[in-house]
Design an enzyme around this catalytic site. Structure first.
Site, PDB file in Angstrom:
ATOM      1  N   TYR A  47       1.603   5.893  -5.925  1.00 26.10           N
ATOM      2  CA  TYR A  47       1.201   7.209  -6.430  1.00 26.10           C
ATOM      3  C   TYR A  47       2.035   8.338  -5.804  1.00 26.10           C
ATOM      4  O   TYR A  47       1.984   9.470  -6.275  1.00 26.10           O
ATOM      5  CB  TYR A  47      -0.273   7.485  -6.143  1.00 26.10           C
ATOM      6  CG  TYR A  47      -1.250   6.515  -6.750  1.00 26.10           C
ATOM      7  CD1 TYR A  47      -0.861   5.545  -7.683  1.00 26.10           C
ATOM      8  CD2 TYR A  47      -2.600   6.546  -6.393  1.00 26.10           C
ATOM      9  CE1 TYR A  47      -1.775   4.652  -8.212  1.00 26.10           C
ATOM     10  CE2 TYR A  47      -3.514   5.670  -6.937  1.00 26.10           C
ATOM     11  CZ  TYR A  47      -3.107   4.718  -7.836  1.00 26.10           C
ATOM     12  OH  TYR A  47      -4.019   3.841  -8.365  1.00 26.10           O
ATOM     13  N   HIS A 105      -1.391  -4.233  -4.954  1.00 23.97           N
ATOM     14  CA  HIS A 105      -1.550  -3.418  -6.156  1.00 23.97           C
ATOM     15  C   HIS A 105      -1.433  -4.239  -7.440  1.00 23.97           C
ATOM     16  O   HIS A 105      -2.198  -4.026  -8.390  1.00 23.97           O
ATOM     17  CB  HIS A 105      -0.498  -2.305  -6.139  1.00 23.97           C
ATOM     18  CG  HIS A 105      -0.870  -1.113  -6.946  1.00 23.97           C
ATOM     19  ND1 HIS A 105      -0.407   0.154  -6.664  1.00 23.97           N
ATOM     20  CD2 HIS A 105      -1.651  -0.968  -8.048  1.00 23.97           C
ATOM     21  CE1 HIS A 105      -0.908   1.016  -7.543  1.00 23.97           C
ATOM     22  NE2 HIS A 105      -1.645   0.363  -8.391  1.00 23.97           N
TER      23      HIS A 105
END
Length: 274
Positions: A47, A105
């Site tokens: 992010y 992730h």
């Protein structure tokens, strides 16, 4: 606030997702969320906002132990050695010596899962992560992780909303005392204008989004992390603990579930059938 209590973790069922938040806006939103009472913050290396999240946490005045903080290791960095280096970078950016939950992730077929999980477990053993888990893992991958490699995982973070069934994953997680963290819980805004959800919301004086979040959090072992871009949505998302859906309303929403997947990059695994 309501909580999921599993494997020694006490997880606020409503968290603040920070995907697509960046710079000053990210820091401002996280700080505002903490001021409103959010105590579960979700970020990730990919992010590119861990530093801003760290600034917000450090300046919030909220004790670190009162915050459940999650970050994720990008799938290209989950090889042994590289995973540990990546975690250290994240901790520096987040201005903390540990995260409460550390996730892989995405799975990576080019890196043996057992090697990645061993590295993940080592980070936990070093005290840099209180709990470990995965994200975007299918039932087959979860079985390999838990039943073949014997790693004690806390959760699987996956896309989950009224238009996408995650029944196979949920069944597996519940049978192994794990929880599901729902990302994109309002289907990138699609839930906000769905007629069924809007009608149910009107009966309670709530929005379709609030109904959607309530439906998710009524389910055992489910946590949701909606993103909010400002204080208005932060507050609205938080105002879901003062009403309950009826059995009939939940059944109506259950009937909406299908296979409407919104997040499906080229590196995604072969998803479970609905």
């Amino acid at each position: 606030m309501e909580y999921v209590n599993l494997k020694g973790a006490r997880v606020p069922v409503l968290g603040l997702g920070t995907w697509q938040l960046s710079g000053a806006q990210c820091a401002d939103v996280v700080r505002a969320g903490l001021d409103l009472g959010y105590r579960h913050i979700d970020t990730a290396q990919a992010y590119n906002n861990e530093e801003e999240v760290g600034v917000a946490l450090a300046g919030s005045g909220v004790a670190r132990d009162d915050i459940f903080l999650t970050t994720k290791v990008w799938y290209e960095r989950i090889a042994p050695g590289e995973l540990q280096r990546s975690v250290d970078e994240s901790l520096t950016k987040l201005r903390t010596d540990h995260v409460d939950l550390l996730l892989i992730h995405w799975p990576n077929a080019k890196i043996p899962l057992g090697d990645s999980l061993k590295a993940l477990a080592e980070v936990k053993a070093q005290g840099k992560a209180r709990h470990i888990g995965v994200s975007n893992f299918t039932v087959a991958l979860l079985k390999e992780a838990v039943e073949v490699h014997g790693v004690d995982l806390a959760c699987d973070q996956v896309e989950y909303h009224p238009f996408l069934s995650q029944r196979p994953v949920l069944d597996f997680l519940r049978s192994h005392e794990m929880f599901l963290t729902a990302y994109s819980p309002i289907a990138r805004g699609e839930a906000a204008t769905h007629p069924t959800l809007m009608r149910i919301g009107e009966a309670h004086g709530k929005s379709a989004v609030q109904v959607t979040l309530r439906w998710l959090l009524d389910q055992a072992n489910v946590v949701a992390i909606p993103k909010a871009s400002g204080e208005k949505h932060l507050k609205s998302n938080f105002e879901i603990f003062d009403f309950k859906l009826t059995d009939a309303e939940r059944a109506e929403i259950d009937a909406l579930t299908g296979n409407r997947r919104l997040i499906n990059p080229g590196w995604a695994p072969a998803w479970d059938a609905a």
